[in-house]
Design a protein around this motif. Structure first.
Motif, PDB file in Angstrom:
ATOM      1  N   TYR A 233     -32.777  88.051  72.712  1.00  0.00           N
ATOM      2  CA  TYR A 233     -32.562  89.123  73.687  1.00  0.00           C
ATOM      3  C   TYR A 233     -32.116  90.411  72.997  1.00  0.00           C
ATOM      4  N   LEU A 272     -18.994  82.762  76.162  1.00  0.00           N
ATOM      5  CA  LEU A 272     -19.203  82.326  77.539  1.00  0.00           C
ATOM      6  C   LEU A 272     -19.435  80.824  77.541  1.00  0.00           C
ATOM      7  N   LYS A 278     -28.533  75.371  81.583  1.00  0.00           N
ATOM      8  CA  LYS A 278     -28.814  76.809  81.629  1.00  0.00           C
ATOM      9  C   LYS A 278     -28.507  77.469  80.292  1.00  0.00           C
ATOM     10  N   GLN A 281     -30.288  80.864  79.700  1.00  0.00           N
ATOM     11  CA  GLN A 281     -29.726  81.948  80.514  1.00  0.00           C
ATOM     12  C   GLN A 281     -28.352  82.366  80.007  1.00  0.00           C
ATOM     13  N   LEU A 282     -27.590  81.399  79.495  1.00  0.00           N
ATOM     14  CA  LEU A 282     -26.262  81.702  78.966  1.00  0.00           C
ATOM     15  C   LEU A 282     -26.363  82.642  77.768  1.00  0.00           C
ATOM     16  N   VAL A 284     -28.727  84.823  77.159  1.00  0.00           N
ATOM     17  CA  VAL A 284     -29.082  86.159  77.658  1.00  0.00           C
ATOM     18  C   VAL A 284     -27.868  86.849  78.273  1.00  0.00           C
ATOM     19  N   LYS A 285     -27.098  86.098  79.048  1.00  0.00           N
ATOM     20  CA  LYS A 285     -25.930  86.671  79.733  1.00  0.00           C
ATOM     21  C   LYS A 285     -24.900  87.185  78.738  1.00  0.00           C
ATOM     22  N   LEU A 286     -24.633  86.412  77.682  1.00  0.00           N
ATOM     23  CA  LEU A 286     -23.668  86.852  76.673  1.00  0.00           C
ATOM     24  C   LEU A 286     -24.206  88.059  75.913  1.00  0.00           C
ATOM     25  N   GLN A 288     -26.205  90.378  77.033  1.00  0.00           N
ATOM     26  CA  GLN A 288     -26.079  91.546  77.914  1.00  0.00           C
ATOM     27  C   GLN A 288     -24.637  92.046  77.954  1.00  0.00           C
ATOM     28  N   MET A 289     -23.701  91.107  77.976  1.00  0.00           N
ATOM     29  CA  MET A 289     -22.286  91.463  78.016  1.00  0.00           C
ATOM     30  C   MET A 289     -21.874  92.234  76.757  1.00  0.00           C
TER      31      MET A 289
END
Length: 307
Positions: A233, A272, A278, A281-282, A284-286, A288-289
């Motif tokens: 990402y 995270l 998931k 997705q985890l 990607v989420k980290l 983005q953060m």
């Protein structure tokens, strides 16, 4: 019964051969009907040792020749250190299996007879990922590139060129060199490269990889999924100073990540946790953060070391 013959491609370094033979030994034990032959080759990344990896195209240069051998049907599978793989994998050459994870930590190696680093000399590492994090532990140290295979790096250390070098524990242990390890860096202090200590088996989309169905360690596979998702990402190549390390515990997965903003030269880290189903997705989420600079600020790398 006639055995099914396959050819496994590997880099020709001693460590790469040891790792490939681990896979071949597993095949002999679990699939005696398969006869595996090893084909080694020198890659572009192995040949160019006078420049940093990011200056010559990144660690994708370690797989270029292996990919070509697969596409030309000279080999049936390749064995890689997952950390050395580029984030973009050709669709026609999928990753078909992942090994269980060896020790994922980075380690400090000192010259023979030394008990602490001699900081009048540089610490040897060609990894900006490591340097960004090690500066917090060794603020007074200078860092300098050390390329070459494992034995070459240790020889340069013992010759007095460095006060210490930093390597991956997995490679040291697989090569029977655990006795040279002077100290381990906790993954919370020095986050490893994505995929560190896991072996990946790569095949062809049109090939038969059924013999590896029971090879994959699912914990390692889920951890690698989260780690590579994070790096992908952030558009980080293998030479990019981005790090990710995941740990599975039951149905949960915990992910630590390091992000280096190439524009501001600032580094951030964060973590995270979530359900292992998931994992992607985890990651990607980290990512983005940390892209929003919401993690722990590690400082600014306003100049390049002599790496």
């Amino acid at each position: 019964m006639q055995k099914k013959k396959i050819v496994i491609g590997s880099r020709e370094s001693a460590l790469a051969v040891v790792q490939s033979r681990l896979v071949i030994t597993w095949l002999k034990e679990h699939h005696p009907e398969v006869e595996a032959q090893l084909l080694t080759m020198k890659t572009t990344g192995d040949k160019i040792l006078d420049r940093r990896l990011d200056q010559i195209g990144g660690k994708g240069l370690f797989v270029k020749e292996l990919d070509r051998a697969l596409l030309d049907h000279k080999t049936d599978f390749s064995v890689h250190s997952t950390k050395d793989l580029p984030m973009e994998i050709p669709e026609e050459l999928p990753l078909v299996a992942f090994s269980s994870r060896e020790d994922p930590r980075d380690v400090l190696v000192l010259p023979k007879g030394q008990e602490r680093p001699d900081l009048t000399k540089p610490i040897g590492t060609s990894s900006l990922r490591r340097i960004i994090q090690l500066k917090r532990l060794f603020p007074e140290a200078e860092f300098q590139s050390v390329r070459g295979n494992l034995q070459t790096r240790i020889r340069k250390l013992d010759e007095g060129q460095y006060g210490a070098i930093v390597l991956a524990a997995a490679g040291m242990k697989r090569m029977g060199l655990a006795g040279r390890i002077s100290g381990y860096f906790d993954t919370a202090d020095v986050i490893p490269s994505a995929g560190q200590a896991v072996l990946a088996v790569q095949g062809r989309r049109d090939g038969d990889a059924s013999m590896f169905l029971d090879f994959t360690d699912q914990d390692a596979a889920d951890e690698v999924t989260a780690e590579r998702s994070f790096v992908t990402y952030l558009n980080g190549g293998c030479s990019s100073p981005i790090a990710a390390h995941a740990q599975v515990s039951g149905g949960e997965i915990h992910l630590d990540g390091l992000y280096f903003d190439e524009n501001t030269r600032e580094a951030f880290r964060g973590n995270l946790s979530g359900g292992r189903e998931k994992a992607e997705q985890l990651g990607v989420k980290l990512a983005q953060m940390l892209q929003r600079h919401e993690g722990e600020y590690l400082g600014t790398e306003d100049r390049e070391e002599n790496i």
